[in-house]
Motif scaffolding. Structure first.
Motif, mmCIF file in Angstrom:
data_model
loop_
_atom_site.group_PDB
_atom_site.id
_atom_site.type_symbol
_atom_site.label_atom_id
_atom_site.label_comp_id
_atom_site.label_asym_id
_atom_site.label_seq_id
_atom_site.Cartn_x
_atom_site.Cartn_y
_atom_site.Cartn_z
ATOM 1 N N GLU A 33 27.937 46.633 51.882
ATOM 2 C CA GLU A 33 29.222 46.758 51.205
ATOM 3 C C GLU A 33 30.012 45.478 51.460
ATOM 4 O O GLU A 33 29.973 44.938 52.566
ATOM 5 C CB GLU A 33 29.999 47.972 51.719
ATOM 6 N N GLN A 34 30.704 45.020 50.431
ATOM 7 C CA GLN A 34 31.412 43.747 50.572
ATOM 8 C C GLN A 34 32.494 43.628 49.494
ATOM 9 O O GLN A 34 32.365 44.165 48.402
ATOM 10 C CB GLN A 34 30.409 42.595 50.435
ATOM 11 N N THR A 35 33.571 42.960 49.849
ATOM 12 C CA THR A 35 34.630 42.668 48.882
ATOM 13 C C THR A 35 34.540 41.200 48.518
ATOM 14 O O THR A 35 34.551 40.333 49.389
ATOM 15 C CB THR A 35 36.023 42.986 49.442
ATOM 16 N N ILE A 36 34.400 40.928 47.214
ATOM 17 C CA ILE A 36 34.316 39.539 46.763
ATOM 18 C C ILE A 36 35.532 39.219 45.889
ATOM 19 O O ILE A 36 36.090 40.097 45.235
ATOM 20 C CB ILE A 36 33.020 39.275 45.966
ATOM 21 N N THR A 37 35.928 37.968 45.908
ATOM 22 C CA THR A 37 37.088 37.522 45.134
ATOM 23 C C THR A 37 36.621 36.570 44.031
ATOM 24 O O THR A 37 35.890 35.614 44.303
ATOM 25 C CB THR A 37 38.109 36.809 46.029
ATOM 26 N N VAL A 38 37.016 36.859 42.813
ATOM 27 C CA VAL A 38 36.656 36.015 41.674
ATOM 28 C C VAL A 38 37.906 35.784 40.818
ATOM 29 O O VAL A 38 38.892 36.515 40.919
ATOM 30 C CB VAL A 38 35.545 36.653 40.813
ATOM 31 N N THR A 39 37.831 34.789 39.951
ATOM 32 C CA THR A 39 38.931 34.503 39.032
ATOM 33 C C THR A 39 38.427 34.574 37.603
ATOM 34 O O THR A 39 37.430 33.935 37.258
ATOM 35 C CB THR A 39 39.517 33.102 39.297
ATOM 36 N N PHE A 40 39.095 35.366 36.799
ATOM 37 C CA PHE A 40 38.704 35.483 35.395
ATOM 38 C C PHE A 40 38.946 34.157 34.669
ATOM 39 O O PHE A 40 39.941 33.473 34.929
ATOM 40 C CB PHE A 40 39.506 36.587 34.704
ATOM 41 N N PRO A 41 38.058 33.776 33.769
ATOM 42 C CA PRO A 41 38.259 32.538 33.001
ATOM 43 C C PRO A 41 39.574 32.583 32.218
ATOM 44 O O PRO A 41 40.033 33.655 31.815
ATOM 45 C CB PRO A 41 37.056 32.523 32.049
ATOM 46 N N LYS A 42 40.159 31.419 32.005
ATOM 47 C CA LYS A 42 41.431 31.358 31.280
ATOM 48 C C LYS A 42 41.287 31.807 29.833
ATOM 49 O O LYS A 42 42.265 32.245 29.216
ATOM 50 C CB LYS A 42 41.992 29.940 31.346
ATOM 51 N N GLU A 70 43.138 39.418 27.300
ATOM 52 C CA GLU A 70 44.231 38.507 27.644
ATOM 53 C C GLU A 70 44.953 38.916 28.921
ATOM 54 O O GLU A 70 45.442 38.055 29.665
ATOM 55 C CB GLU A 70 45.227 38.421 26.477
ATOM 56 N N GLU A 71 45.036 40.240 29.172
ATOM 57 C CA GLU A 71 45.762 40.698 30.357
ATOM 58 C C GLU A 71 45.038 40.336 31.656
ATOM 59 O O GLU A 71 45.643 40.405 32.746
ATOM 60 C CB GLU A 71 45.994 42.210 30.286
ATOM 61 N N LEU A 72 43.751 39.933 31.547
ATOM 62 C CA LEU A 72 42.981 39.557 32.738
ATOM 63 C C LEU A 72 42.749 38.051 32.829
ATOM 64 O O LEU A 72 42.412 37.539 33.902
ATOM 65 C CB LEU A 72 41.632 40.272 32.738
ATOM 66 N N ALA A 73 42.922 37.353 31.713
ATOM 67 C CA ALA A 73 42.618 35.919 31.662
ATOM 68 C C ALA A 73 43.344 35.131 32.743
ATOM 69 O O ALA A 73 44.565 35.230 32.904
ATOM 70 C CB ALA A 73 42.976 35.369 30.285
ATOM 71 N N GLY A 74 42.544 34.364 33.500
ATOM 72 C CA GLY A 74 43.097 33.483 34.522
ATOM 73 C C GLY A 74 43.544 34.163 35.803
ATOM 74 O O GLY A 74 44.011 33.488 36.728
#
Length: 433
Positions: free
Chosen positions: A210-219, A224-228
């Motif tokens: 089990e693990q928590t990973i951090t990512v960034t949605f592409p711009k 649109e509500e998730l972009a960037g």
């Protein structure tokens, strides 16, 4: 018959047509007499119904029929006389319709634009070509094996090409977001099927981790509500599967409709398909460039009627393609298809003009070559060709494609074309945009 034509917009015309009173009245009287001989009315013997009774009962309806017929025939005659090329169904309205007086009506409609296309000698194009190498074929064989891979559970850390089955929940600022949760998601590491950083984050995890990973949605992310935005995913791996690739044997070859009995024979078939695919791909890229140039260098208005018809076709295609079931195509907003419809109409008008001006035709040799090339990917090419040749509708579509290609070649023959060799992978990437 008196005719006057007024241009209300660049393409819309309002035609006014005047007819002498007897043109309508004489025909009305003739039909009234015919009706008197045929109608049956209580109290009168067949054929003995007075004209006054027939006129009282049926006069208005008969005049309406006569007016409709006369307007239709007079409009066709007037359009022919004025040499107008209609681009849609006219809106016809009687403006003077009184018995014993001259009759008049108006017809409002659109006409096709008169095109004066720019010459082709200023166009510049790059015709790209490619040669499929042995290395390209070997790489394709690996890809084909990967497509048919199966996965066996392993008790180790996951690595590239493994299939990781996992559950995950995505959160932004501690809150779950729509579409960010999944169970038993199967992810091939290195496939790029997830947003950047996700596959890298779970690489090295093993079953039960089990693990928590951090990512960034592409711009430019589609939502649109998730972009960037930065998101955290709580991931639980339920299984790690190592790929098992099928052997390059006759069973494998047959699954790709190849009659090869060994690897070398299969490579010949694969190379032929790759060559055909890349040639068609680059031809498509060049065709798009030609069409873009034709549109950009020829500004003209397009008939709204033609655009509306094209929008209806695009609506129908959308419903069929995306499984709309009982969805009414007209419920799809016209704005969704407006730009594409205008482009299609413009291309069609330009193509038609070039075909007419240069008297281009789908000659038999070009049609045969197209059919042979298209059928080559099937196990029984001759049967496919025979099917098309015995199907008038299919042959009509083939001829349309061949004529369209003749237009492209006509433009290229008068343009400045530079040749350029590219790698196979680049050719395919160009075609996919």
């Amino acid at each position: 018959m008196q005719i006057s034509v007024e241009a209300t917009t660049a393409l819309e015309r309002r035609m006014t047509i005047g007819l002498p009173a007897e043109k309508i009245d004489a025909e009305v009287e003739k039909r009234l007499l015919d009706s008197a001989r045929r109608v049956r009315i209580d109290g009168f013997r067949p054929g003995k119904v007075p004209a006054s009774v027939v006129r009282q009962r049926y006069g208005a309806g008969i005049r309406h029929e006569v007016v409709s017929d006369v307007m239709r025939s007079s409009f066709v005659e007037a359009v022919t006389k004025e040499k107008l090329k209609l681009a849609g169904v006219p809106e016809v309205v009687p403006t003077k319709d009184t018995a014993g007086e001259p009759f008049e009506f108006t017809a409002t409609f659109e006409v096709y634009p008169e095109l004066k296309l720019a010459t082709f000698d200023k166009y510049k194009f790059v015709r790209q070509s490619t040669e499929v190498t042995d290395a390209d074929v070997d790489k394709m064989l690996e890809t084909l094996q990967e497509q048919r891979a199966t996965y066996s559970p392993v008790k180790r850390k996951s690595k590239k090409a493994d299939q990781v089955t996992c559950n995950f929940v995505g959160k932004i600022d501690g809150e779950e977001f729509e579409g960010g949760k999944a169970e038993d998601a199967k992810i091939i590491l290195g496939s790029g099927q997830m947003i950047p950083g996700f596959e890298t984050g779970i690489k090295g995890m093993k079953t039960g981790d089990e693990q928590t990973i951090t990512v960034t949605f592409p711009k430019d992310y589609q939502a649109e509500e998730l972009a960037g935005k930065e998101a955290q995913f709580d991931v639980t791996v339920t299984e790690v599967g190592a790929p098992q690739f099928p052997a390059l044997d006759e069973e494998f070859f047959k699954s790709f409709h190849s009659g090869a009995t060994d690897v070398e024979g299969f490579k010949v078939d694969v190379k032929a398909n790759m060559t055909r695919e890349s040639r068609q791909a680059l031809a498509g890229v060049l065709k798009t460039a030609v069409v873009d140039s034709l549109i950009a260098s020829n500004e003209f208005d397009v008939p709204k009627a033609l655009v509306d018809d094209e929008i209806d076709r695009l609506r129908q295609q959308a419903v069929q393609q995306y499984g709309g079931g009982k969805m009414d195509p007209s419920s799809l907003p016209a704005e969704l298809f407006q730009e594409q419809a205008v482009r299609r109409v413009k291309v069609g008008l330009i193509m038609s003009d070039i075909i007419s001006t240069h008297e281009l035709k789908a000659d038999d040799a070009a049609v045969t070559a197209y059919l042979e090339d298209m059928a080559a990917v099937y196990q029984e090419p001759a049967s496919v060709i025979e099917y098309y040749r015995n199907n008038p509708e299919q042959m009509s579509q083939v001829q349309a494609v061949v004529i369209e290609e003749a237009v492209i070649q006509k433009v290229l023959s008068a343009s400045k074309v530079t040749e350029k060799a590219v790698k196979y992978d680049d050719a395919i990437k160009l075609a996919r945009g």
